[in-house]
Design a protein around this motif. Sequence first.
Motif, PDB file in Angstrom:
ATOM      1  N   GLY A 139       0.576 -11.741  -3.453  1.00 18.43           N
ATOM      2  CA  GLY A 139       1.371 -12.947  -3.151  1.00 18.43           C
ATOM      3  C   GLY A 139       2.303 -13.070  -3.984  1.00 18.43           C
ATOM      4  O   GLY A 139       2.094 -12.943  -5.496  1.00 18.43           O
ATOM      5  N   ASN A 140       3.526 -13.269  -3.513  1.00 17.70           N
ATOM      6  CA  ASN A 140       4.599 -13.579  -4.377  1.00 17.70           C
ATOM      7  C   ASN A 140       4.950 -14.882  -5.075  1.00 17.70           C
ATOM      8  O   ASN A 140       4.372 -15.847  -4.571  1.00 17.70           O
ATOM      9  N   LYS A 141       5.553 -14.849  -6.120  1.00 17.47           N
ATOM     10  CA  LYS A 141       5.545 -16.296  -6.948  1.00 17.47           C
ATOM     11  C   LYS A 141       7.086 -15.756  -7.812  1.00 17.47           C
ATOM     12  O   LYS A 141       7.588 -14.535  -7.738  1.00 17.47           O
ATOM     13  N   PRO A 142       7.533 -16.704  -8.394  1.00 21.58           N
ATOM     14  CA  PRO A 142       8.538 -16.441  -9.479  1.00 21.58           C
ATOM     15  C   PRO A 142       8.168 -15.062 -10.229  1.00 21.58           C
ATOM     16  O   PRO A 142       7.100 -15.368 -11.054  1.00 21.58           O
ATOM     17  N   GLY A 143       8.976 -14.092 -10.402  1.00 20.21           N
ATOM     18  CA  GLY A 143       8.555 -13.128 -11.132  1.00 20.21           C
ATOM     19  C   GLY A 143       7.797 -11.852 -10.461  1.00 20.21           C
ATOM     20  O   GLY A 143       7.668 -10.812 -10.866  1.00 20.21           O
ATOM     21  N   VAL A 144       7.378 -12.221  -9.138  1.00 20.48           N
ATOM     22  CA  VAL A 144       6.736 -11.352  -8.436  1.00 20.48           C
ATOM     23  C   VAL A 144       7.288 -11.367  -7.150  1.00 20.48           C
ATOM     24  O   VAL A 144       7.361 -12.304  -6.515  1.00 20.48           O
ATOM     25  N   ASP A 145       7.703 -10.136  -6.772  1.00 19.06           N
ATOM     26  CA  ASP A 145       8.256  -9.908  -5.346  1.00 19.06           C
ATOM     27  C   ASP A 145       7.615  -8.711  -4.965  1.00 19.06           C
ATOM     28  O   ASP A 145       8.412  -7.585  -4.507  1.00 19.06           O
ATOM     29  N   ALA A 146       6.467  -8.493  -4.156  1.00 20.76           N
ATOM     30  CA  ALA A 146       5.800  -7.350  -3.715  1.00 20.76           C
ATOM     31  C   ALA A 146       6.417  -7.344  -2.125  1.00 20.76           C
ATOM     32  O   ALA A 146       6.503  -8.477  -1.394  1.00 20.76           O
ATOM     33  N   ARG A 147       6.727  -6.181  -1.699  1.00 15.84           N
ATOM     34  CA  ARG A 147       7.022  -5.930  -0.171  1.00 15.84           C
ATOM     35  C   ARG A 147       6.475  -4.770   0.214  1.00 15.84           C
ATOM     36  O   ARG A 147       6.144  -4.004  -0.124  1.00 15.84           O
ATOM     37  N   PHE A 148       6.280  -4.829   1.694  1.00 17.12           N
ATOM     38  CA  PHE A 148       5.831  -3.612   2.468  1.00 17.12           C
ATOM     39  C   PHE A 148       6.721  -2.613   2.304  1.00 17.12           C
ATOM     40  O   PHE A 148       7.820  -2.859   2.754  1.00 17.12           O
ATOM     41  N   SER A 149       6.359  -1.382   2.018  1.00 18.95           N
ATOM     42  CA  SER A 149       7.385  -0.448   2.321  1.00 18.95           C
ATOM     43  C   SER A 149       6.619   1.147   2.399  1.00 18.95           C
ATOM     44  O   SER A 149       5.836   1.243   1.815  1.00 18.95           O
ATOM     45  N   LEU A 150       7.434   1.829   2.921  1.00 14.33           N
ATOM     46  CA  LEU A 150       6.991   3.054   3.353  1.00 14.33           C
ATOM     47  C   LEU A 150       8.046   4.073   2.801  1.00 14.33           C
ATOM     48  O   LEU A 150       7.866   5.409   2.904  1.00 14.33           O
ATOM     49  N   ASP A 151       9.096   3.700   2.148  1.00 11.21           N
ATOM     50  CA  ASP A 151       9.980   4.534   1.592  1.00 11.21           C
ATOM     51  C   ASP A 151       9.709   4.626  -0.169  1.00 11.21           C
ATOM     52  O   ASP A 151       9.437   5.549  -0.687  1.00 11.21           O
ATOM     53  N   GLY A 152       9.725   3.533  -0.767  1.00 14.02           N
ATOM     54  CA  GLY A 152       9.494   3.705  -2.017  1.00 14.02           C
ATOM     55  C   GLY A 152       8.458   2.184  -2.352  1.00 14.02           C
ATOM     56  O   GLY A 152       8.773   1.113  -1.847  1.00 14.02           O
ATOM     57  N   GLU A 153       7.505   2.321  -3.391  1.00 13.11           N
ATOM     58  CA  GLU A 153       6.716   1.270  -3.592  1.00 13.11           C
ATOM     59  C   GLU A 153       7.519   0.230  -4.006  1.00 13.11           C
ATOM     60  O   GLU A 153       8.209   0.114  -4.997  1.00 13.11           O
ATOM     61  N   GLN A 154       7.137  -1.295  -3.585  1.00 13.83           N
ATOM     62  CA  GLN A 154       7.442  -2.344  -4.158  1.00 13.83           C
ATOM     63  C   GLN A 154       6.399  -3.308  -4.493  1.00 13.83           C
ATOM     64  O   GLN A 154       6.266  -4.211  -3.695  1.00 13.83           O
ATOM     65  N   LEU A 155       5.531  -2.991  -5.491  1.00  8.66           N
ATOM     66  CA  LEU A 155       4.305  -3.541  -5.712  1.00  8.66           C
ATOM     67  C   LEU A 155       4.467  -4.944  -6.675  1.00  8.66           C
ATOM     68  O   LEU A 155       5.659  -5.260  -7.391  1.00  8.66           O
ATOM     69  N   ALA A 156       3.456  -5.463  -6.715  1.00  8.44           N
ATOM     70  CA  ALA A 156       3.557  -6.838  -7.283  1.00  8.44           C
ATOM     71  C   ALA A 156       3.842  -6.446  -9.061  1.00  8.44           C
ATOM     72  O   ALA A 156       4.594  -7.412  -9.652  1.00  8.44           O
ATOM     73  N   PHE A 157       3.123  -5.442  -9.694  1.00  8.95           N
ATOM     74  CA  PHE A 157       3.219  -5.259 -10.941  1.00  8.95           C
ATOM     75  C   PHE A 157       3.479  -3.782 -11.107  1.00  8.95           C
ATOM     76  O   PHE A 157       2.267  -3.053 -11.200  1.00  8.95           O
ATOM     77  N   PRO A 158       4.613  -3.247 -11.317  1.00  8.39           N
ATOM     78  CA  PRO A 158       4.816  -1.864 -11.967  1.00  8.39           C
ATOM     79  C   PRO A 158       4.177  -1.857 -13.123  1.00  8.39           C
ATOM     80  O   PRO A 158       4.450  -2.775 -13.965  1.00  8.39           O
ATOM     81  N   VAL A 159       3.410  -0.639 -13.334  1.00 11.38           N
ATOM     82  CA  VAL A 159       2.972  -0.520 -14.629  1.00 11.38           C
ATOM     83  C   VAL A 159       3.907  -0.170 -15.844  1.00 11.38           C
ATOM     84  O   VAL A 159       4.920   0.460 -15.633  1.00 11.38           O
ATOM     85  N   ARG A 160       3.395  -0.654 -17.084  1.00 10.55           N
ATOM     86  CA  ARG A 160       4.032  -0.493 -18.331  1.00 10.55           C
ATOM     87  C   ARG A 160       3.343   0.323 -19.183  1.00 10.55           C
ATOM     88  O   ARG A 160       2.503  -0.091 -20.149  1.00 10.55           O
ATOM     89  N   PRO A 161       3.226   1.829 -19.146  1.00 11.72           N
ATOM     90  CA  PRO A 161       2.422   2.750 -19.981  1.00 11.72           C
ATOM     91  C   PRO A 161       2.464   2.333 -21.407  1.00 11.72           C
ATOM     92  O   PRO A 161       1.620   2.364 -21.919  1.00 11.72           O
TER      93      PRO A 161
END
Length: 200
Positions: A139-161
């Motif tokens: 679910g999106n909110k300010p600072g979170v913009d997850a989208r359906f994608s079959l090209d490149g991931e657009q997840l809610a939270f890209p990890v920060r190793p």
Amino acid sequence: MELIQEQPDLAAYLVADDAVDHHHPLVRETADALRAATGGDASAYAEAAFAFVRDTVPHSADSGDTRVAWRASDVLATRNGICYAKSHALAALLRAQGIPTALCYQRLADDDGTNPVIHGLIALRLPGGSRWYRQDARGNKPGVDARFSLDGEQLAFPVRPELGEIDYPELYAAPHPAALKALQESADRPELWRNLPTAL
């Protein structure tokens, strides 16, 4: 990242269980309505199911709802759930229409690396395809913009190793026991927050 199937048999990712209960009438009815609206194309259906769960089932941390849903059918009935529960709902809708779906997890943390927590999402594999695609219907909110994608991931939270965050590569056919236990043993969301797993 290479995603790793926990189960070698793809059929395991179509199974109904207590959490991903796609045999439930409400799940079937919702899936059938989404399928009819998308004309039967698997990719269009997957995107519609993703948008439905992301946008019509508020994340309970955003909405303030204190109820804890964990079965897909309950998530759809109450329009409420955290990331794990929303993942169960999306997996159920996708599996109901023959789209293999796995449950996936990330380990996330605060901006200073403290307070780690496990986050849930899904991966799907379109019929006839050979590749898995992770999707996050949190679910999106300010600072979170997850989208359906079959090209490149657009997840809610890209990890920060650098903060100790982790993308777990395993594709689970059933909810991870730690995530499911937290949901099932919490009477309300404040208790759930205390019970959330911090590692897998």
